[in-house]
Design an enzyme around this catalytic site. Structure first.
Site, PDB file in Angstrom:
ATOM      1  N   GLU A  49      -6.666   3.365  -5.875  1.00 51.97           N
ATOM      2  CA  GLU A  49      -7.922   3.556  -5.145  1.00 51.97           C
ATOM      3  C   GLU A  49      -8.478   4.911  -5.561  1.00 51.97           C
ATOM      4  O   GLU A  49      -7.835   5.942  -5.359  1.00 51.97           O
ATOM      5  CB  GLU A  49      -7.679   3.528  -3.637  1.00 51.97           C
ATOM      6  CG  GLU A  49      -8.994   3.527  -2.881  1.00 51.97           C
ATOM      7  CD  GLU A  49      -8.906   4.151  -1.503  1.00 51.97           C
ATOM      8  OE1 GLU A  49      -9.767   3.865  -0.668  1.00 51.97           O
ATOM      9  OE2 GLU A  49      -7.981   4.948  -1.253  1.00 51.97           O
ATOM     10  N   ASP A  55       0.847  -1.179   0.000  1.00 55.98           N
ATOM     11  CA  ASP A  55       0.000   0.000   0.000  1.00 55.98           C
ATOM     12  C   ASP A  55       0.891   1.241   0.000  1.00 55.98           C
ATOM     13  O   ASP A  55       1.725   1.409   0.889  1.00 55.98           O
ATOM     14  CB  ASP A  55      -0.856  -0.022   1.280  1.00 55.98           C
ATOM     15  CG  ASP A  55      -2.231   0.542   1.061  1.00 55.98           C
ATOM     16  OD1 ASP A  55      -2.323   1.609   0.441  1.00 55.98           O
ATOM     17  OD2 ASP A  55      -3.205  -0.085   1.531  1.00 55.98           O
ATOM     18  N   ASP A  97      -3.072   4.476  -2.561  1.00 62.96           N
ATOM     19  CA  ASP A  97      -4.137   5.055  -1.754  1.00 62.96           C
ATOM     20  C   ASP A  97      -4.638   6.367  -2.382  1.00 62.96           C
ATOM     21  O   ASP A  97      -3.822   7.201  -2.809  1.00 62.96           O
ATOM     22  CB  ASP A  97      -3.570   5.336  -0.352  1.00 62.96           C
ATOM     23  CG  ASP A  97      -4.635   5.677   0.663  1.00 62.96           C
ATOM     24  OD1 ASP A  97      -5.535   4.854   0.864  1.00 62.96           O
ATOM     25  OD2 ASP A  97      -4.552   6.768   1.271  1.00 62.96           O
ATOM     26  N   HIS A 109     -10.944  -2.919   4.162  1.00 61.84           N
ATOM     27  CA  HIS A 109     -10.757  -2.454   5.541  1.00 61.84           C
ATOM     28  C   HIS A 109     -11.524  -1.164   5.848  1.00 61.84           C
ATOM     29  O   HIS A 109     -11.451  -0.683   6.972  1.00 61.84           O
ATOM     30  CB  HIS A 109      -9.267  -2.239   5.776  1.00 61.84           C
ATOM     31  CG  HIS A 109      -8.728  -1.146   4.895  1.00 61.84           C
ATOM     32  ND1 HIS A 109      -8.624  -1.291   3.520  1.00 61.84           N
ATOM     33  CD2 HIS A 109      -8.330   0.112   5.165  1.00 61.84           C
ATOM     34  CE1 HIS A 109      -8.182  -0.168   3.004  1.00 61.84           C
ATOM     35  NE2 HIS A 109      -7.988   0.706   3.976  1.00 61.84           N
ATOM     36  N   ASP A 110     -12.182  -0.584   4.861  1.00 59.48           N
ATOM     37  CA  ASP A 110     -12.955   0.650   5.085  1.00 59.48           C
ATOM     38  C   ASP A 110     -14.457   0.397   5.062  1.00 59.48           C
ATOM     39  O   ASP A 110     -15.245   1.333   5.222  1.00 59.48           O
ATOM     40  CB  ASP A 110     -12.665   1.680   3.976  1.00 59.48           C
ATOM     41  CG  ASP A 110     -11.251   2.228   4.034  1.00 59.48           C
ATOM     42  OD1 ASP A 110     -10.658   2.252   5.135  1.00 59.48           O
ATOM     43  OD2 ASP A 110     -10.736   2.633   2.973  1.00 59.48           O
TER      44      ASP A 110
HETATM   45  O1  TEU Z   1      -9.501   5.576   1.989  1.00 58.45           O
HETATM   46  C1  TEU Z   1      -9.983   6.536   1.103  1.00 58.45           C
HETATM   47  C2  TEU Z   1     -11.263   7.116   1.379  1.00 58.45           C
HETATM   48  O2  TEU Z   1     -11.731   7.925   0.587  1.00 58.45           O
HETATM   49  C3  TEU Z   1     -11.925   6.845   2.652  1.00 58.45           C
HETATM   50  O3  TEU Z   1     -12.410   8.056   3.105  1.00 58.45           O
HETATM   51  C4  TEU Z   1     -13.038   5.920   2.502  1.00 58.45           C
HETATM   52  O4  TEU Z   1     -13.950   6.378   1.562  1.00 58.45           O
HETATM   53  C5  TEU Z   1     -13.687   5.868   3.850  1.00 58.45           C
HETATM   54  O5  TEU Z   1     -12.781   5.273   4.713  1.00 58.45           O
HETATM   55  C6  TEU Z   1     -14.948   5.085   3.834  1.00 58.45           C
HETATM   56  O6  TEU Z   1     -15.662   5.496   4.950  1.00 58.45           O
HETATM   57  C7  TEU Z   1      -8.137   5.375   2.038  1.00 58.45           C
HETATM   58  C8  TEU Z   1      -7.814   4.210   2.951  1.00 58.45           C
HETATM   59  O7  TEU Z   1      -8.333   3.036   2.404  1.00 58.45           O
HETATM   60  C9  TEU Z   1      -8.331   4.521   4.317  1.00 58.45           C
HETATM   61  O8  TEU Z   1      -8.169   3.445   5.203  1.00 58.45           O
HETATM   62  C10 TEU Z   1      -7.591   5.736   4.800  1.00 58.45           C
HETATM   63  O9  TEU Z   1      -8.110   6.139   6.035  1.00 58.45           O
HETATM   64  C11 TEU Z   1      -7.672   6.890   3.815  1.00 58.45           C
HETATM   65  O10 TEU Z   1      -7.440   6.504   2.477  1.00 58.45           O
HETATM   66  C12 TEU Z   1      -6.635   7.934   4.137  1.00 58.45           C
HETATM   67  O11 TEU Z   1      -5.356   7.450   3.831  1.00 58.45           O
END
Ligand code: TEU
Length: 543
Positions: free
Chosen positions: A243, A96, A191, A317-318
């Protein structure tokens, strides 16, 4: 750049996979220990969320040092061993890369704060904040020390956006990418990469929290071409995924069409917003099937026609677990999990499995705000209270939507803490671990079904390479699509509901061959076929 489309990626959240030291945090040693398990599943590549030194305000997405291993997770020697063991098993690694922002504890930011102008130009500093809203709540600008200036943070206040317009920043980031490439990794997940290109002139944007002002800016494509040329583009077998926050099909074609030499594929999130009220995450609503179906079709066909490539997924994970969002999980967990799996593993794009998905893991049943650790959840809870919701209302929404839902420790067996750790886990294990764990599920329905899907993708070029065509476009219940390659055809039917539904089969499939189904009984093909609750069936055509 053409990737091997037979490959399947498995995502590991290192903090929650397997702890071998007893400190309650998963580690690289734990990943090494579980590689044979992943070999058995059949995946080709493992994507690891950030394991770099970080104050962990955003669980590692606040990177303080891009080229080292956080000691909670192990050492660089562990990392090298992991790559080597992976190689011996035919498993590659994808890292990542969080290059849109770094932690305010990173030495670049610290030097900038201390007055070093060279490093001040690494960040986006302005005399006046704009009206942009941070994705974690509040205004996206914060005072830069006592300089009277403000720095941009699209995420947490401790995640300062990097200034990609500065060539020195680009050079440093290329070095980071090449550092890990030299260590033998074979993939990168970038990311929020479609946010790196900020306009020179930064202006207010009252629309959609300011997103149009910094999302998919044209210069982003130039930066990706540069990164590609300077690093991973030199290696033909490399796999990269961007992403993409709030993106469009047009841009994702540009990001991923091989001749553009940017990235191999893109994640988009539109299909995971079909249970948001008015596009707002912190709300509760049943998922809108028609919206999901139409999004899959427009992205499937659009990317197919434009020669772009999708990363296919429901979980990461989100996101809360897909089983809790789309399936009547209390009554049909096996059927629902296998149907969801088929609906993406047989589609056009590279499938991603998020740890625990292959055993049908579900959201934990946390009973108190104290069980949640994610910064986004904590901020959102407070904002909801400030907006006038009662603590009960706000908590119900957190329970359904928190990112911690998917970050709970991997459930290996029915022993204490699900066999994840001998210590105290950093995040509480889900309540379901005695019923849902690897030991049990390997003999269950879901794990073997994933194995079969992965094998099919390797065996049949139509699955790996075929075009995508929408089918049963108006069905209120069945998400169906066709794949086509060199005159061969495959039809995939997915019943997204707990009620039976009958489907008229086109002639081509009436004498076809059933490739896979998630029910044990034999499927007999005729002009009409009845799909049971959450049934999935794939049929190879005979025309
Ligand atoms: O997430 C990108 C993102 O846009 C997040 O706001 C996502 O939409 C949100 O978590 C959903 O509720 C990436 C990573 O995957 C995330 O874990 C990080 O917190 C974020 O970037 C910042 O680096």
């Amino acid at each position: 750049m053409t990737i091997d489309k037979r490959k399947v990626v498995y995502q590991i959240y290192p903090k929650s996979y397997k702890d071998t030291t007893g400190n309650g945090v998963g580690d690289l040693g734990g990943i090494i220990e579980k590689l044979p398990y992943l070999k058995e599943l059949g995946i080709d590549m493992v994507w690891l969320n950030p394991f770099y030194p970080s104050p962990q305000r955003d669980n590692g997405y606040d990177v303080a040092d891009y080229t080292a291993v956080n000691s909670d997770f192990g050492t660089m020697a562990d990392f090298e061993e992991m790559i080597a063991v992976g190689q011996s098993l035919g498993i590659e690694f994808m890292l990542d890369m969080v290059l849109n922002h770094c932690s305010t504890e990173h030495e670049w930011f610290q030097k900038a704060l201390a007055g070093d102008e060279y490093y001040q130009d690494f960040f986006i500093l302005r005399d006046k904040p704009t009206d942009w809203v941070s994705k974690f709540g509040g205004n996206a600008w914060a005072p830069f020390g006592d300089t009277g200036k403000y720095y941009l943070h699209l995420f947490d206040i401790t995640q300062a956006d990097l200034n990609w317009r500065n060539p020195n920043v680009r050079e440093e980031l290329v070095k980071v990418v090449n550092f890990w490439r030299d260590k033998g990794v074979k993939g990168f997940r970038f990311d929020v990469i479609n946010l790196i290109g900020k306009d020179d002139e930064i202006v207010d944007c009252p629309v959609n929290d300011g997103k149009p002002a910094y999302t998919d800016r044209p210069v982003t494509h130039d930066y990706l071409k540069m990164l590609n040329k300077a690093s991973f583009g030199r290696d033909d077998s490399f796999m990269t995924v961007g992403e993409m926050s709030a993106t469009t099909i047009e841009n994702c074609i540009l990001y991923t069409a091989p001749e553009r030499e940017e990235l191999s594929m893109a994640f988009n999130f539109h299909h995971l917003k079909v249970d948001y009220v008015d596009g707002q995450k912190w709300s509760i609503m049943d998922f809108d099937f028609a919206a999901l179906r139409d999004l899959f079709h427009s992205w499937g066909e659009g990317m197919s026609k434009g020669n772009g490539w999708n990363a296919l997924f429901y979980n990461n994970h989100d996101q809360p677990r897909a089983l809790n969002r789309f399936i009547d999980v209390n009554n049909f967990r096996n059927e629902g999990a296998t149907m969801l799996a088929a609906s993406i593993h047989l589609s056009r794009g590279t499938p991603y499995i998020y740890m625990g998905e292959e055993i049908g893991m579900i959201d934990p049943d946390y009973r108190s705000m104290a069980d949640y650790v994610d910064i986004e959840s904590k901020n959102a809870y407070q904002i909801m209270l400030d907006e006038g919701k009662t603590p009960e209302q706000a908590f119900t929404i957190i329970q359904a939507k928190s990112r911690d839902n998917s970050r709970t420790p991997m459930q290996w067996d029915a022993s204490e803490h699900a066999g994840f750790t001998t210590g105290t886990p950093w995040l509480k294990v889900g309540h379901s671990y005695q019923e849902i764990n690897v030991e049990k599920e390997k003999k269950g329905k879901i794990f073997p079904f994933y194995q079969e899907l992965i094998k099919l993708r390797k065996k049949l070029p139509i699955i790996a390479e075929g075009h995508y065509k929408a089918a049963l476009k108006d069905s209120e219940q069945v998400y169906a699509f066709e794949r086509e390659l060199d005159g061969q055809k495959l039809l995939v039917l997915n019943n997204f509901f707990a009620t039976e539904v009958s489907v008229d089969l086109p002639e081509c499939y009436q004498n076809g061959q059933v490739l896979i189904s998630n029910y044990d009984n034999e499927v007999s093909l005729s002009d009409n076929i009845c799909l049971k609750a959450y049934q999935t069936i794939a049929i190879l055509g005979s025309c």
